[in-house]
Design a protein around this motif. Structure first.
Motif, PDB file in Angstrom:
ATOM      1  N   PHE A   1     -14.048  11.121  -6.067  1.00  0.00           N
ATOM      2  CA  PHE A   1     -15.298  10.411  -6.310  1.00  0.00           C
ATOM      3  C   PHE A   1     -15.787  10.553  -7.746  1.00  0.00           C
ATOM      4  CE2 PHE A   1     -15.093  10.482  -1.811  1.00  0.00           C
ATOM      5  CZ  PHE A   1     -15.774   9.367  -1.388  1.00  0.00           C
ATOM      6  N   ASP A   2     -14.971  11.107  -8.621  1.00  0.00           N
ATOM      7  CA  ASP A   2     -15.349  11.248 -10.035  1.00  0.00           C
ATOM      8  C   ASP A   2     -14.723  10.092 -10.818  1.00  0.00           C
ATOM      9  OD1 ASP A   2     -16.348  12.247 -12.410  1.00  0.00           O
ATOM     10  OD2 ASP A   2     -14.835  13.812 -12.604  1.00  0.00           O
ATOM     11  N   ARG A   3     -15.166   8.887 -10.496  1.00  0.00           N
ATOM     12  CA  ARG A   3     -14.565   7.668 -11.052  1.00  0.00           C
ATOM     13  C   ARG A   3     -14.585   7.626 -12.580  1.00  0.00           C
ATOM     14  NH1 ARG A   3     -12.684   3.390  -9.027  1.00  0.00           N
ATOM     15  NH2 ARG A   3     -13.522   3.762  -6.968  1.00  0.00           N
ATOM     16  N   TRP A   4     -15.601   8.196 -13.196  1.00  0.00           N
ATOM     17  CA  TRP A   4     -15.733   8.150 -14.648  1.00  0.00           C
ATOM     18  C   TRP A   4     -15.225   9.419 -15.315  1.00  0.00           C
ATOM     19  CZ3 TRP A   4     -21.319   6.060 -13.942  1.00  0.00           C
ATOM     20  CH2 TRP A   4     -21.258   4.703 -13.624  1.00  0.00           C
ATOM     21  N   TYR A   5     -14.539  10.284 -14.584  1.00  0.00           N
ATOM     22  CA  TYR A   5     -13.937  11.527 -15.105  1.00  0.00           C
ATOM     23  C   TYR A   5     -14.947  12.415 -15.840  1.00  0.00           C
ATOM     24  CZ  TYR A   5      -9.713   9.140 -13.801  1.00  0.00           C
ATOM     25  OH  TYR A   5      -8.759   8.486 -13.080  1.00  0.00           O
ATOM     26  N   VAL A   6     -16.150  12.488 -15.298  1.00  0.00           N
ATOM     27  CA  VAL A   6     -17.180  13.349 -15.861  1.00  0.00           C
ATOM     28  C   VAL A   6     -16.721  14.807 -15.827  1.00  0.00           C
ATOM     29  CG1 VAL A   6     -19.551  14.199 -15.527  1.00  0.00           C
ATOM     30  CG2 VAL A   6     -19.024  11.766 -15.234  1.00  0.00           C
ATOM     31  N   TYR A   7     -15.984  15.156 -14.784  1.00  0.00           N
ATOM     32  CA  TYR A   7     -15.529  16.538 -14.617  1.00  0.00           C
ATOM     33  C   TYR A   7     -14.029  16.682 -14.899  1.00  0.00           C
ATOM     34  CZ  TYR A   7     -20.158  17.060 -12.798  1.00  0.00           C
ATOM     35  OH  TYR A   7     -21.522  17.061 -12.683  1.00  0.00           O
ATOM     36  N   ASN A   8     -13.513  15.819 -15.772  1.00  0.00           N
ATOM     37  CA  ASN A   8     -12.156  15.911 -16.305  1.00  0.00           C
ATOM     38  C   ASN A   8     -11.079  15.677 -15.256  1.00  0.00           C
ATOM     39  OD1 ASN A   8     -10.102  16.287 -18.130  1.00  0.00           O
ATOM     40  ND2 ASN A   8     -10.295  18.503 -18.221  1.00  0.00           N
ATOM     41  N   GLY A   9     -11.240  14.686 -14.441  1.00  0.00           N
ATOM     42  CA  GLY A   9     -10.222  14.339 -13.463  1.00  0.00           C
ATOM     43  C   GLY A   9      -9.973  15.443 -12.446  1.00  0.00           C
ATOM     44  N   ARG A  10      -9.956  15.081 -11.184  1.00  0.00           N
ATOM     45  CA  ARG A  10      -9.752  16.022 -10.070  1.00  0.00           C
ATOM     46  C   ARG A  10     -10.706  17.210 -10.128  1.00  0.00           C
ATOM     47  NH1 ARG A  10      -3.684  17.200  -8.995  1.00  0.00           N
ATOM     48  NH2 ARG A  10      -4.805  18.584  -7.596  1.00  0.00           N
ATOM     49  N   CYS A  11     -11.871  16.988 -10.706  1.00  0.00           N
ATOM     50  CA  CYS A  11     -12.971  17.976 -10.727  1.00  0.00           C
ATOM     51  C   CYS A  11     -12.611  19.271 -11.462  1.00  0.00           C
ATOM     52  CB  CYS A  11     -13.418  18.297  -9.302  1.00  0.00           C
ATOM     53  SG  CYS A  11     -13.903  16.845  -8.332  1.00  0.00           S
ATOM     54  N   ARG A  12     -11.700  19.209 -12.376  1.00  0.00           N
ATOM     55  CA  ARG A  12     -11.173  20.395 -13.064  1.00  0.00           C
ATOM     56  C   ARG A  12     -12.240  21.260 -13.736  1.00  0.00           C
ATOM     57  NH1 ARG A  12      -7.288  18.082 -16.405  1.00  0.00           N
ATOM     58  NH2 ARG A  12      -6.265  17.550 -14.474  1.00  0.00           N
TER      59      ARG A  12
ATOM     60  N   LEU B   1     -23.309   7.454  -4.981  1.00  0.00           N
ATOM     61  CA  LEU B   1     -22.624   6.344  -4.311  1.00  0.00           C
ATOM     62  C   LEU B   1     -23.363   5.026  -4.472  1.00  0.00           C
ATOM     63  CD1 LEU B   1     -21.362   8.079  -1.071  1.00  0.00           C
ATOM     64  CD2 LEU B   1     -20.094   7.562  -3.155  1.00  0.00           C
ATOM     65  N   ARG B   2     -24.688   5.090  -4.568  1.00  0.00           N
ATOM     66  CA  ARG B   2     -25.472   3.861  -4.756  1.00  0.00           C
ATOM     67  C   ARG B   2     -25.384   3.334  -6.179  1.00  0.00           C
ATOM     68  NH1 ARG B   2     -29.456   6.549  -1.542  1.00  0.00           N
ATOM     69  NH2 ARG B   2     -30.559   7.103  -3.438  1.00  0.00           N
ATOM     70  N   HIS B   3     -25.113   4.206  -7.157  1.00  0.00           N
ATOM     71  CA  HIS B   3     -25.198   3.800  -8.559  1.00  0.00           C
ATOM     72  C   HIS B   3     -23.873   3.747  -9.309  1.00  0.00           C
ATOM     73  CE1 HIS B   3     -29.333   4.907  -7.533  1.00  0.00           C
ATOM     74  NE2 HIS B   3     -29.638   3.936  -8.358  1.00  0.00           N
ATOM     75  N   VAL B   4     -22.792   4.146  -8.678  1.00  0.00           N
ATOM     76  CA  VAL B   4     -21.475   4.042  -9.318  1.00  0.00           C
ATOM     77  C   VAL B   4     -20.692   2.958  -8.581  1.00  0.00           C
ATOM     78  CG1 VAL B   4     -19.309   5.230  -9.851  1.00  0.00           C
ATOM     79  CG2 VAL B   4     -21.479   6.463 -10.020  1.00  0.00           C
ATOM     80  N   PRO B   5     -20.279   1.918  -9.300  1.00  0.00           N
ATOM     81  CA  PRO B   5     -19.574   0.811  -8.647  1.00  0.00           C
ATOM     82  C   PRO B   5     -18.245   1.243  -8.028  1.00  0.00           C
ATOM     83  CG  PRO B   5     -20.071   0.308 -10.960  1.00  0.00           C
ATOM     84  CD  PRO B   5     -20.453   1.725 -10.726  1.00  0.00           C
ATOM     85  N   HIS B   6     -17.872   0.541  -6.970  1.00  0.00           N
ATOM     86  CA  HIS B   6     -16.562   0.657  -6.327  1.00  0.00           C
ATOM     87  C   HIS B   6     -16.311   2.003  -5.635  1.00  0.00           C
ATOM     88  CE1 HIS B   6     -15.875  -3.068  -8.408  1.00  0.00           C
ATOM     89  NE2 HIS B   6     -16.003  -2.467  -9.579  1.00  0.00           N
ATOM     90  N   LEU B   7     -17.358   2.687  -5.228  1.00  0.00           N
ATOM     91  CA  LEU B   7     -17.181   3.879  -4.404  1.00  0.00           C
ATOM     92  C   LEU B   7     -17.489   3.495  -2.962  1.00  0.00           C
ATOM     93  CD1 LEU B   7     -18.798   6.764  -6.513  1.00  0.00           C
ATOM     94  CD2 LEU B   7     -16.383   6.281  -6.168  1.00  0.00           C
ATOM     95  N   PRO B   8     -16.792   4.095  -2.001  1.00  0.00           N
ATOM     96  CA  PRO B   8     -17.034   3.734  -0.601  1.00  0.00           C
ATOM     97  C   PRO B   8     -18.428   4.152  -0.128  1.00  0.00           C
ATOM     98  CG  PRO B   8     -15.494   5.574  -0.763  1.00  0.00           C
ATOM     99  CD  PRO B   8     -15.758   5.106  -2.162  1.00  0.00           C
ATOM    100  N   ASP B   9     -18.907   3.469   0.881  1.00  0.00           N
ATOM    101  CA  ASP B   9     -20.230   3.750   1.436  1.00  0.00           C
ATOM    102  C   ASP B   9     -20.089   4.827   2.516  1.00  0.00           C
ATOM    103  OD1 ASP B   9     -22.909   3.631   2.033  1.00  0.00           O
ATOM    104  OD2 ASP B   9     -22.704   1.863   3.328  1.00  0.00           O
ATOM    105  N   VAL B  10     -20.100   6.078   2.091  1.00  0.00           N
ATOM    106  CA  VAL B  10     -19.961   7.214   3.003  1.00  0.00           C
ATOM    107  C   VAL B  10     -21.042   8.238   2.685  1.00  0.00           C
ATOM    108  CG1 VAL B  10     -17.476   6.928   3.345  1.00  0.00           C
ATOM    109  CG2 VAL B  10     -18.306   8.375   1.481  1.00  0.00           C
TER     110      VAL B  10
END
Length: 108
Positions: free
Chosen positions: A94-105, A20-29
């Protein structure tokens, strides 16, 4: 390690904070609780599969009150320099960059 292992869950909380600290535009939770922790697949060590993998899922409660699905993978002896277990995780939304293929697939 099992899916509900405290060390694994603690590592996920820590890595989630880092994300959350290093990926832009994610909520602070933050993750405040894990519920419905379950294993949905286990691939044991074999000669043709040298790394045991445990695929897990849970519902996480976030500090903003929302609940999200989370999937995670525990890999035997895949920690830093082969010490400890490796842990990969994905929280739905929270996978803004689709590292896990969208919706954590990838981790499902």
């Amino acid at each position: 390690r099992e899916c509900d292992d405290k060390a694994v869950l603690s590592r996920i909380v820590s890595k989630f904070r880092h994300q959350l600290r290093h990926v832009p535009h994610l909520p602070d939770v933050e993750i405040v609780d894990f519920r419905k922790i379950h294993e949905h697949r286990y691939l044991p060590y074999r000669d043709d599969r040298p790394i045991a993998r445990r695929y897990c899922g849970a519902k996480v409660e976030l500090s903003d009150g929302r609940k999200r699905h989370m999937w995670y993978l525990i890999e035997d002896r895949m920690g830093f320099a082969g010490v400890g277990d490796g842990v990969e995780f994905c929280v739905s939304g929270f996978d803004r960059w689709y590292v896990y293929n969208g919706r954590c697939r990838v981790l499902r």
